[in-house]
Each structure stands twice: as structure tokens, then as C-alpha cells.
Motif scaffolding. Structure first.
Motif, short mmCIF file in Angstrom:
data_model
loop_
_atom_site.label_atom_id
_atom_site.label_comp_id
_atom_site.label_asym_id
_atom_site.label_seq_id
_atom_site.Cartn_x
_atom_site.Cartn_y
_atom_site.Cartn_z
N VAL A 264 -1.63 15.66 3.98
CA VAL A 264 -0.52 15.12 3.41
C VAL A 264 -0.32 13.63 3.73
O VAL A 264 -0.28 13.02 4.80
CB VAL A 264 0.79 15.74 4.11
N GLU A 265 -0.43 12.90 2.41
CA GLU A 265 -0.44 11.30 2.75
C GLU A 265 0.90 10.73 2.33
O GLU A 265 1.83 11.36 1.48
CB GLU A 265 -1.38 10.75 1.31
N SER A 266 1.16 9.63 2.83
CA SER A 266 2.41 9.20 2.68
C SER A 266 2.26 7.55 2.56
O SER A 266 1.29 6.96 3.15
CB SER A 266 3.69 9.48 3.51
N GLY A 267 3.23 6.70 2.12
CA GLY A 267 3.30 5.33 2.22
C GLY A 267 2.81 4.56 0.96
O GLY A 267 2.92 3.25 1.23
N GLY A 268 2.41 5.24 -0.08
CA GLY A 268 2.17 4.36 -1.27
C GLY A 268 3.35 3.64 -1.71
O GLY A 268 4.38 3.78 -1.37
N GLY A 269 3.13 2.92 -2.80
CA GLY A 269 4.30 2.14 -3.65
C GLY A 269 3.73 0.87 -4.37
O GLY A 269 2.45 0.71 -4.50
N LEU A 270 4.78 0.22 -4.70
CA LEU A 270 4.55 -0.91 -5.45
C LEU A 270 4.74 -2.24 -4.44
O LEU A 270 5.94 -2.30 -3.80
CB LEU A 270 5.70 -1.00 -6.48
N VAL A 271 3.82 -3.18 -4.64
CA VAL A 271 3.83 -4.43 -3.73
C VAL A 271 3.29 -5.49 -4.57
O VAL A 271 2.54 -5.26 -5.20
CB VAL A 271 3.30 -4.09 -2.58
N GLN A 272 3.80 -6.83 -4.21
CA GLN A 272 3.26 -7.94 -4.82
C GLN A 272 2.12 -8.38 -4.03
O GLN A 272 1.88 -7.94 -2.88
CB GLN A 272 4.45 -9.18 -4.86
N ALA A 273 1.40 -9.06 -4.76
CA ALA A 273 0.12 -9.76 -4.40
C ALA A 273 0.48 -10.37 -2.96
O ALA A 273 1.07 -11.29 -2.92
CB ALA A 273 -0.66 -10.37 -5.51
N GLY A 274 -0.55 -10.26 -2.19
CA GLY A 274 -0.38 -10.75 -0.74
C GLY A 274 0.47 -10.11 0.19
O GLY A 274 0.62 -10.53 1.57
N GLY A 275 1.09 -9.06 -0.24
CA GLY A 275 1.90 -8.14 0.40
C GLY A 275 1.13 -6.97 1.41
O GLY A 275 -0.04 -7.25 1.29
N SER A 276 1.91 -6.33 2.05
CA SER A 276 1.16 -5.28 3.02
C SER A 276 1.96 -4.05 2.51
O SER A 276 3.00 -3.89 2.30
CB SER A 276 1.43 -5.69 4.22
N LEU A 277 0.97 -2.94 2.87
CA LEU A 277 1.46 -1.58 2.99
C LEU A 277 0.70 -0.73 3.82
O LEU A 277 -0.54 -1.20 4.31
CB LEU A 277 0.96 -0.88 1.50
N ARG A 278 1.22 0.28 4.38
CA ARG A 278 0.72 1.15 5.36
C ARG A 278 0.41 2.54 4.76
O ARG A 278 1.64 3.12 4.75
CB ARG A 278 1.36 1.20 6.72
N LEU A 279 -0.54 3.13 4.67
CA LEU A 279 -0.69 4.60 4.26
C LEU A 279 -1.00 5.37 5.57
O LEU A 279 -1.61 4.91 6.48
CB LEU A 279 -1.89 4.56 3.34
N SER A 280 -0.44 6.60 5.51
CA SER A 280 -0.64 7.59 6.48
C SER A 280 -1.05 8.93 5.81
O SER A 280 -0.74 9.36 5.00
CB SER A 280 0.66 7.75 7.31
N CYS A 281 -1.64 9.70 6.92
CA CYS A 281 -2.29 11.09 6.48
C CYS A 281 -2.18 11.75 7.90
O CYS A 281 -2.69 11.50 8.87
CB CYS A 281 -3.68 10.82 5.71
#
Length: 116
Positions: free
Chosen positions: A5-22
Motif C-alpha cells: 500500500v503506497e501513500s504520499g503522491g500528489g501535485l508539487v511545483q518544480a523544485g519542491g519535495s514529496l515523500r512516498l511511503s509503502c
């Protein structure tokens, strides 16, 4: 049966950060590789990063220095910290568990969209 089960995706501007978890659940051996793959529209699924149960990591050249993969083997979780995101990082990100005993499993995917 193993489930991812994955989580953490989304929309972000260039230069930003996201963290995905599984999070993996079910009967899992201690000998496995967990990883993240992505698929952009019209393109083949490609490896982003992987990590073995021993901690060895592998990264796609395009993400080296920007993405970091980590895992908690006790909890059967894997995470992907994505920094300095680029529009080219856009795609559906899939978690994968390649286990030497129980087999090969994929998550359902999570969308990552990086706007310019």
C-alpha cells in the motif's frame, strides 16, 4: 498473500519535495529487495530506486543526488524522499517487493505530478 500500500503522491511545483511511503503486509521473508518504479504517460515503467534487505541501494542516474530511498525492515516499509523535483519526474510511482521466497509483488501506484 502479500499486499503493498503506497501513500504520499500528489501535485508539487518544480523544485519542491514529496515523500512516498509503502507498507508491505503478509508473509514476507527476510531476503528481499524493495523499490520504487515510475511510469510516465506513453513510456515504459522504469526503476527509480531500490534497496536490499542488507541496505544496498541502487538509483536511476536521473534521480541521483535528489532522491533517497530508505527502509524499515522490521516494519516492512520503504520510503522515497524526493527533493528538487522536476517536471520530468511526473508519473505513476509503484512500490515493488521482490522477495526471494514469496515472489514478486507490486503496489497499486500513486500519482506524482510536478508542475513547471
Amino acid at each position: 498473500q502479500v499486499q503493498l500500500v503506497e501513500s504520499g503522491g500528489g501535485l508539487v511545483q518544480a523544485g519542491g519535495s514529496l515523500r512516498l511511503s509503502c507498507a508491505a503486509s503478509g508473509s514476507i521473508s527476510g531476503i528481499n529487495v524493495m523499490g520504487w518504479y515510475r511510469q510516465a504517460p506513453g513510456k515504459q515503467r522504469e526503476l527509480v530506486a531500490s534497496i536490499s534487505n542488507g541496505g544496498s541501494t541502487n538509483y536511476a542516474d536521473s534521480v541521483k543526488g535528489r532522491f533517497t530511498i530508505s527502509r524499515d525492515s522490521a516494519k516492512n516499509t520503504v520510503s522515497l524522499q524526493m527533493n528538487r523535483l522536476k517536471p520530468g519526474d511526473t508519473g505513476v510511482y509503484y512500490c515493488r517487493l521482490l522477495d526471494g521466497v514469496v515472489g514478486d509483488y507490486w503496489g497499486q501506484g500513486t500519482q506524482v505530478t510536478v508542475s513547471s
